[in-house]
Design a protein around this motif. Structure first.
Motif, mmCIF file in Angstrom:
data_model
loop_
_atom_site.group_PDB
_atom_site.id
_atom_site.type_symbol
_atom_site.label_atom_id
_atom_site.label_comp_id
_atom_site.label_asym_id
_atom_site.label_seq_id
_atom_site.Cartn_x
_atom_site.Cartn_y
_atom_site.Cartn_z
ATOM 1 N N ALA A 117 10.692 19.220 5.152
ATOM 2 C CA ALA A 117 9.449 19.802 4.606
ATOM 3 C C ALA A 117 8.973 18.970 3.446
ATOM 4 C CB ALA A 117 9.746 21.144 3.831
ATOM 5 N N MET A 118 9.826 18.359 2.706
ATOM 6 C CA MET A 118 9.493 17.558 1.552
ATOM 7 C C MET A 118 9.303 16.018 2.196
ATOM 8 S SD MET A 118 12.323 18.678 -1.198
ATOM 9 C CE MET A 118 12.031 17.998 -2.664
ATOM 10 N N GLY A 119 10.310 15.620 2.919
ATOM 11 C CA GLY A 119 10.253 14.218 3.428
ATOM 12 C C GLY A 119 9.262 13.840 4.578
ATOM 13 N N TRP A 120 9.179 15.012 5.362
ATOM 14 C CA TRP A 120 8.223 14.583 6.654
ATOM 15 C C TRP A 120 6.802 15.179 6.244
ATOM 16 C CZ3 TRP A 120 5.387 13.251 10.410
ATOM 17 C CH2 TRP A 120 4.934 13.923 10.989
ATOM 18 N N VAL A 121 6.937 16.667 6.116
ATOM 19 C CA VAL A 121 5.469 17.342 6.060
ATOM 20 C C VAL A 121 4.726 16.851 4.924
ATOM 21 C CG1 VAL A 121 4.541 19.589 5.734
ATOM 22 C CG2 VAL A 121 6.344 19.115 7.448
ATOM 23 N N ALA A 122 5.398 16.935 3.558
ATOM 24 C CA ALA A 122 4.730 16.829 2.414
ATOM 25 C C ALA A 122 4.294 15.259 2.230
ATOM 26 C CB ALA A 122 5.578 17.160 1.110
ATOM 27 N N LEU A 123 5.190 14.352 2.677
ATOM 28 C CA LEU A 123 4.819 12.943 2.596
ATOM 29 C C LEU A 123 3.766 12.498 3.550
ATOM 30 C CD1 LEU A 123 8.088 10.952 1.788
ATOM 31 C CD2 LEU A 123 6.811 12.072 0.219
ATOM 32 N N GLY A 155 12.921 12.566 -5.435
ATOM 33 C CA GLY A 155 12.993 13.733 -5.446
ATOM 34 C C GLY A 155 13.503 14.324 -4.308
ATOM 35 N N THR A 156 13.142 13.735 -3.103
ATOM 36 C CA THR A 156 13.618 14.325 -2.006
ATOM 37 C C THR A 156 15.075 13.963 -1.665
ATOM 38 O OG1 THR A 156 11.436 14.147 -0.933
ATOM 39 C CG2 THR A 156 13.075 14.227 0.562
ATOM 40 N N VAL A 157 15.350 12.610 -2.056
ATOM 41 C CA VAL A 157 16.752 12.349 -1.793
ATOM 42 C C VAL A 157 17.654 12.830 -2.940
ATOM 43 C CG1 VAL A 157 18.173 10.122 -2.077
ATOM 44 C CG2 VAL A 157 15.990 10.100 -1.010
ATOM 45 N N ILE A 158 17.320 13.105 -3.972
ATOM 46 C CA ILE A 158 18.266 14.014 -4.722
ATOM 47 C C ILE A 158 18.309 15.261 -4.118
ATOM 48 C CG2 ILE A 158 18.422 14.964 -7.169
ATOM 49 C CD1 ILE A 158 16.874 12.705 -8.147
ATOM 50 N N ASP A 187 0.685 -1.180 0.029
ATOM 51 C CA ASP A 187 0.102 0.298 -0.082
ATOM 52 C C ASP A 187 0.645 1.110 0.020
ATOM 53 O OD1 ASP A 187 -2.013 1.860 0.406
ATOM 54 O OD2 ASP A 187 -2.323 1.372 2.475
ATOM 55 N N ALA A 188 0.868 1.827 -1.226
ATOM 56 C CA ALA A 188 1.846 3.228 -1.336
ATOM 57 C C ALA A 188 1.289 4.283 -0.249
ATOM 58 C CB ALA A 188 1.809 3.547 -2.670
ATOM 59 N N THR A 189 0.092 4.126 0.070
ATOM 60 C CA THR A 189 -0.213 5.248 0.841
ATOM 61 C C THR A 189 0.093 5.215 2.338
ATOM 62 O OG1 THR A 189 -2.584 5.162 -0.293
ATOM 63 C CG2 THR A 189 -2.546 6.454 2.115
ATOM 64 N N LEU A 190 0.054 3.906 2.883
ATOM 65 C CA LEU A 190 0.742 3.825 4.034
ATOM 66 C C LEU A 190 2.253 3.873 3.855
ATOM 67 C CD1 LEU A 190 0.001 2.905 7.054
ATOM 68 C CD2 LEU A 190 0.225 0.340 6.019
ATOM 69 N N ARG A 191 2.675 3.513 2.983
ATOM 70 C CA ARG A 191 4.400 3.735 2.746
ATOM 71 C C ARG A 191 4.798 5.143 2.799
ATOM 72 N NH1 ARG A 191 5.684 1.901 -2.609
ATOM 73 N NH2 ARG A 191 4.323 0.416 -1.992
ATOM 74 N N PHE A 192 3.806 6.124 2.242
ATOM 75 C CA PHE A 192 4.102 7.559 2.520
ATOM 76 C C PHE A 192 4.236 7.868 3.793
ATOM 77 C CE2 PHE A 192 2.347 8.567 -1.979
ATOM 78 C CZ PHE A 192 3.195 9.705 -2.227
ATOM 79 N N MET A 193 3.361 7.293 4.480
ATOM 80 C CA MET A 193 3.242 7.594 6.019
ATOM 81 C C MET A 193 4.502 7.216 6.891
ATOM 82 S SD MET A 193 -0.668 7.062 6.980
ATOM 83 C CE MET A 193 -2.066 7.282 5.823
ATOM 84 N N MET A 194 4.865 5.979 6.433
ATOM 85 C CA MET A 194 6.239 5.167 6.963
ATOM 86 C C MET A 194 7.383 5.983 6.641
ATOM 87 S SD MET A 194 9.064 3.066 6.492
ATOM 88 C CE MET A 194 8.758 2.108 5.018
ATOM 89 N N VAL A 195 7.600 6.306 5.441
ATOM 90 C CA VAL A 195 8.720 7.005 5.057
ATOM 91 C C VAL A 195 8.756 8.616 5.573
ATOM 92 C CG1 VAL A 195 10.152 8.042 3.018
ATOM 93 C CG2 VAL A 195 9.091 5.876 2.810
ATOM 94 N N ALA A 196 7.563 9.149 5.755
ATOM 95 C CA ALA A 196 7.534 10.228 6.627
ATOM 96 C C ALA A 196 7.957 10.213 7.911
ATOM 97 C CB ALA A 196 6.072 10.780 6.644
ATOM 98 N N ALA A 197 7.576 9.162 8.507
ATOM 99 C CA ALA A 197 8.117 8.969 9.963
ATOM 100 C C ALA A 197 9.638 8.780 9.905
ATOM 101 C CB ALA A 197 7.316 7.671 10.770
#
Lengths: 550, 58
Positions: A414-420, A455-458, A368-378
């Motif tokens: 901002a990108m990795g945490w807030v936006a994700l 994008g965030t990592v680059i 589930d990419a949606t849950l993955r967004f939240m995992m990577v944000a954390a």
């Protein structure tokens, strides 16, 4: 939208927008010949437009069903769409700003398109436009669900949402016209600041009134985070924007404080805005949407409450770490540094708590990419709070400050945490709000995820490299004790990283565009999820990503 | 640094507000059933509010 309002509420809305239109007219007349006059016209058109939209439907049929059997989701829906709109606009401007640094010709020689004017359009646009709208919208959703009560009021949620967006429009258009009080993240001038206070106090009252109606005796931890966000941002905003207008007929004002006093106030505000706008509010999102989406309770609820009180009591003192090696007294700097390091404890408690919640549900994270967004944000939350504490140490700061490392750090957050976490929450909430079977295309969510992550990592790696190179070049001395590199030398060394940053930002922007497209297609194309029972609203249990079997 | 005469009191008042809120939450038995509190947000199958309590019906 209008069918959920009674005629009395529509009249109230007309009264408010009519009054605001008059204020706009007064601003336009008094500020004639100044940029403030243009803002008067913008306010007049904005409020006048609303007046006619509501007035047109004034005698449309009133709501027939008992409204208390349903949550009030209309303002939430509009807030989510506005948030996505601002995301695309402001991230687009961000890519443009980044391109200007790599290739200065992208300025196109217009005054309004100079770096100093469009950079705040980017920062305010993403923080307030994208982040702020997402916070308001999700807070409406979360406070209703966790309280099991409908929003307190039908006009005030709209007043808060639309009033806040008027503030964002005035801010962004003002920057392009050259209006700024030169305080980072608090650039708008006095009349915009006063307007935001009115909107924000209404928001706080709305939140408290809804909580007071709760049918659930316990106040879920996400609400505490949202409440802290609303209350502290109000106090910070008022203190930092204390200013005396040069004249009531023009935008220009002078801060109530001067010199280092002003700098201290600004960074007391600036860092606490990071703390309570960009952290506390989004932690509220995390603590609600992550357990919901994973279908399991938060790993340690006790720890989530402890980290809340930790953040509330530690964060406020950290701001002076922005002023190391300045005229601010040494002990104030040391105080800021100490509290910044202490902050690591509640920050990592939250990040670890989120990841431990997913421990045992990694299969879902994979699928589930949606849950993955939240995992990577954390994960990024944990990374950037560690980096923040580290950079606040005076010795590290002597290398990192005034370099691109700071920009890298901010964007990791901002990108990795807030936006994700925002995109994850949006994907989780859109099918629930619009009663859809799921997102239009899970494949596009997957695309968005990988574009956003790469994008965030680059971006972050480019800025880490360029920042450290910059810092080292500026402090390298020759044997005779003179500086080894001129400033221009360091600028030339930055060029490849500035190109990389533009590419990373463009990746992130294309992800956001895909996300906005996916949300619009979900609303327009995906079949309504028809209720199995004769409920006025529809069960979430049928959703694939929130299995009831868990 | 006369600004600290403003910032420190403002910050202390904010801290005391937080402390007050914390004591309120203790006194109002917010932390009696933490496991249940964490679980309950997952159980809202109908996505509808509960009927309003008597005192809020207007």
């Amino acid at each position: 939208m209008m069918e959920n309002l009674t005629i009395a509420e529509r009249q109230q809305a007309m009264l408010l927008s009519g009054g605001l239109a008059l204020v706009g007219l007064v601003l336009a007349i008094v500020g004639h010949g100044d940029a403030m006059g243009a803002h008067g016209w913008i306010t007049l058109f904005f409020a006048g437009g609303l007046f006619f939209v509501v007035g047109n439907a004034l005698y449309a049929p009133e709501p027939t069903l008992d409204r208390t059997t349903n949550y009030y989701d209309d303002p939430t829906k509009v807030g989510i769409l506005l948030s996505l709109f601002w995301a695309v606009v402001a991230m687009g401007v961000g890519v443009w700003v980044a391109a200007q640094l790599a290739w200065p010709d992208f300025r196109f020689d217009a005054p309004w398109s100079s770096f100093g004017r469009i950079r705040p359009v980017h920062t305010s646009g993403v923080i307030f436009g994208f982040g702020g709208n997402a916070l308001i919208a999700t807070s409406y959703h979360v406070m209703q669900r966790t309280s099991r009560a409908r929003l307190a009021g039908h006009v005030s949620p709209w007043f808060v949402l639309l009033g806040f967006n008027l503030f964002c429009i005035i801010a962004a258009s003002g920057y392009l016209m050259g209006i700024t009080q030169s305080k980072e993240y608090a650039e708008p001038e006095w009349y915009a600041d006063i307007w935001l206070v009115i909107v924000w106090v209404t928001y706080f009252v709305l939140y408290m009134r809804t909580l007071a109606r709760r049918n659930e005796p316990h106040i879920y931890v996400a609400n505490w985070y949202y409440m802290a966000f609303i209350l502290v941002v109000a106090v910070l905003h008022i203190v930092n924007n204390l200013a005396v207008p040069a004249s009531f007929g023009a935008a220009k004002s002078y801060s109530a404080f001067s010199g280092v006093q002003d700098a201290m106030t600004q960074w007391w505000y600036g860092h606490n805005a990071v703390a309570f706008f960009l952290t506390a509010g989004f932690l509220g999102m995390l603590y609600y949407f992550l357990p919901k989406r994973a279908g399991r309770p938060i790993y340690s609820y006790r720890l989530s409450i402890l980290s809340f009180w930790g953040i509330v009591f530690f964060y406020i003192w950290a701001g002076s770490h922005h002023l190391h090696y300045t005229a601010v007294p040494q002990w104030v700097q040391t105080l800021g540094m100490t509290f910044s390091v202490m902050l690591l404890v509640p920050s990592w408690a939250s990040a670890g708590n989120a990841l431990m919640t997913l421990n045992g549900a990694w299969g879902k994270v994979r699928d589930d990419a949606t849950l993955r967004f939240m995992m990577v944000a954390a994960v990024f939350y944990g990374l950037s709070t560690f980096e923040g504490s580290f950079m606040a140490i005076r010795a590290v700061n002597s290398l990192s400050h005034y370099t691109d490392w700071t920009i890298g750090h901010v964007h990791a957050g901002a990108m990795g945490w807030v936006a994700l976490i925002t995109f994850g929450s949006i994907y989780a909430v859109v099918p629930i709000l619009w009663r859809r079977e799921g997102m239009y295309s899970p494949k596009l969510v997957e695309w968005h995820f990988w574009l956003a992550l790469s994008g965030t990592v680059i971006y972050v790696f480019a800025m880490w490299n360029s920042g450290i190179i910059q810092g080292l070049m500026w402090r390298t001395y020759t044997e005779s004790g003179t500086l080894a590199y001129s400033f221009t030398d360091s600028l030339v060394a930055m060029h490849p990283y500035y190109v990389a940053r533009t590419i990373g930002g463009a990746f992130f922007l294309s992800g956001a565009i895909i996300g906005a497209f996916n949300v619009i297609m979900t609303i327009r194309k995906v079949r309504e999820d028809t209720p199995e029972l004769d409920y006025p609203t529809k069960s979430e249990a049928g959703e694939p990503a929130v299995p009831a079997a868990e | 640094m006369t600004i600290l005469h403003l910032l420190i009191p403002v910050t202390l008042v904010m801290g005391l507000t937080g402390l007050g809120a914390f004591f309120w939450s203790l006194r109002n038995r917010q932390y009696e059933d933490l496991e249940g509190d964490a679980e309950r947000i997952l159980h809202d199958d109908n996505d509808t509010p509960m009927p309003p309590r008597k005192e809020t019906i207007r």
